[in-house]
Scaffold this motif. Structure first.
Motif, mmCIF file in Angstrom:
data_model
loop_
_atom_site.group_PDB
_atom_site.id
_atom_site.type_symbol
_atom_site.label_atom_id
_atom_site.label_comp_id
_atom_site.label_asym_id
_atom_site.label_seq_id
_atom_site.Cartn_x
_atom_site.Cartn_y
_atom_site.Cartn_z
ATOM 1 N N GLY A 99 52.004 73.165 35.106
ATOM 2 C CA GLY A 99 51.170 72.998 36.286
ATOM 3 C C GLY A 99 51.915 72.247 37.374
ATOM 4 N N SER A 108 46.992 74.361 36.839
ATOM 5 C CA SER A 108 46.195 74.275 35.620
ATOM 6 C C SER A 108 44.733 74.623 35.855
ATOM 7 C CB SER A 108 46.268 72.859 35.040
ATOM 8 O OG SER A 108 47.604 72.530 34.771
ATOM 9 N N GLN A 109 44.310 74.564 37.106
ATOM 10 C CA GLN A 109 42.946 74.896 37.486
ATOM 11 C C GLN A 109 42.963 75.719 38.761
ATOM 12 O OE1 GLN A 109 40.528 70.884 36.228
ATOM 13 N NE2 GLN A 109 39.690 72.196 37.766
ATOM 14 N N ASP A 155 42.716 73.488 41.820
ATOM 15 C CA ASP A 155 43.983 72.906 42.280
ATOM 16 C C ASP A 155 44.762 73.886 43.155
ATOM 17 O OD1 ASP A 155 43.328 70.670 40.810
ATOM 18 O OD2 ASP A 155 44.715 71.100 39.177
ATOM 19 N N MET A 169 42.068 70.572 33.736
ATOM 20 C CA MET A 169 42.338 69.145 33.899
ATOM 21 C C MET A 169 41.041 68.332 33.834
ATOM 22 S SD MET A 169 45.542 69.068 33.919
ATOM 23 C CE MET A 169 45.772 67.326 34.207
ATOM 24 N N TYR A 173 50.877 70.221 39.822
ATOM 25 C CA TYR A 173 50.486 68.827 40.023
ATOM 26 C C TYR A 173 50.689 67.973 38.776
ATOM 27 C CZ TYR A 173 48.323 70.179 44.435
ATOM 28 O OH TYR A 173 48.100 70.640 45.700
ATOM 29 N N CYS A 174 50.315 68.497 37.615
ATOM 30 C CA CYS A 174 50.334 67.672 36.404
ATOM 31 C C CYS A 174 51.622 67.789 35.607
ATOM 32 C CB CYS A 174 49.145 68.037 35.517
ATOM 33 S SG CYS A 174 49.228 69.721 34.844
ATOM 34 N N GLN A 175 52.388 68.849 35.822
ATOM 35 C CA GLN A 175 53.613 69.121 35.078
ATOM 36 C C GLN A 175 53.380 69.232 33.575
ATOM 37 O OE1 GLN A 175 56.690 69.960 36.510
ATOM 38 N NE2 GLN A 175 55.214 70.140 38.166
ATOM 39 N N MET A 176 52.160 69.602 33.203
ATOM 40 C CA MET A 176 51.825 69.824 31.797
ATOM 41 C C MET A 176 51.885 71.321 31.519
ATOM 42 S SD MET A 176 48.665 67.132 31.545
ATOM 43 C CE MET A 176 48.358 67.373 29.807
ATOM 44 N N HIS A 221 45.908 74.286 28.262
ATOM 45 C CA HIS A 221 44.659 74.102 29.003
ATOM 46 C C HIS A 221 43.804 75.358 28.961
ATOM 47 C CE1 HIS A 221 46.192 70.362 30.628
ATOM 48 N NE2 HIS A 221 47.306 70.981 30.932
#
Length: 181
Positions: free
Chosen positions: A34, A63-64, A67, A118, A36-39, A44
């Motif tokens: 993602g 991720s969303q 976002d 998220m 923003y989150c870098q996950m 997710h």
């Protein structure tokens, strides 16, 4: 006569509008993270988004959906976007979102009880209005087209869950604030 035909062909060629082919959606791999989150995205649930930026070789993944739409509403982005995609939830499940559809063609359910990858409120995209209405009947919310989604819909802070317990950090901060008075 030959010169006239050649000139006509050149003029027709000059009038021909060149249509740039938009980048196709990119499937999520185990390495996709993602923006923003870098996950890792595959960790997710729920629909995701991807935005292809002008001059960039790979899309930005989100991720969303919320976002991705927030990114599109931010005026300070350095690149224009060429196309953005979201995952269609028509006939899909939260654990296995559907195929990619252009962000501008989706219908969005806003204000449902479903939370995104998220754990924030999600804007749930559908290609089929009947599927969106069935989702609203189960999860609440209202239906909007892409051009009806405003900045406040995607940039407002997510409300804190009502059942949130006070954490150790929150307790320490409260004590520090009270001791300082």
């Amino acid at each position: 006569m030959r010169a006239t035909v050649l000139i006509a062909l050149l003029l027709l060629g000059a009038c021909k509008e060149e249509v740039a082919e938009l980048p196709a959606p990119v499937e999520i791999t185990a390495e996709a993270a993602g923006f923003y989150c870098q996950m890792e995205l595959i960790e997710h649930d729920g629909p995701k988004g991807q935005i292809h930026l002008d001059g960039m070789p790979a899309p930005l993944f989100f991720s969303q959906v919320r976002d991705a739409l927030a990114y599109l509403h931010m005026p300070e982005q350095s690149h224009a976007f060429t196309v953005a995609y979201v995952q269609d939830m028509s006939g899909a499940t939260w654990q296995a979102p559907g195929p990619w559809i252009p962000v501008t063609e989706a219908l969005y359910v806003i204000g449902s009880d479903r939370r995104g990858g998220m754990d924030a409120p999600e804007l749930v995209p559908f290609s089929d209005a009947a599927a969106a209405q069935a989702f609203i009947a189960r999860h609440g919310g209202s239906l909007r087209r892409f051009d009806e989604i405003g900045t406040a819909d995607v940039l407002e802070a997510a409300p804190a869950p009502e059942t949130m317990e006070e954490t150790d950090l929150a307790q320490r901060l409260r004590r520090l604030t009270n001791e300082g008075n």
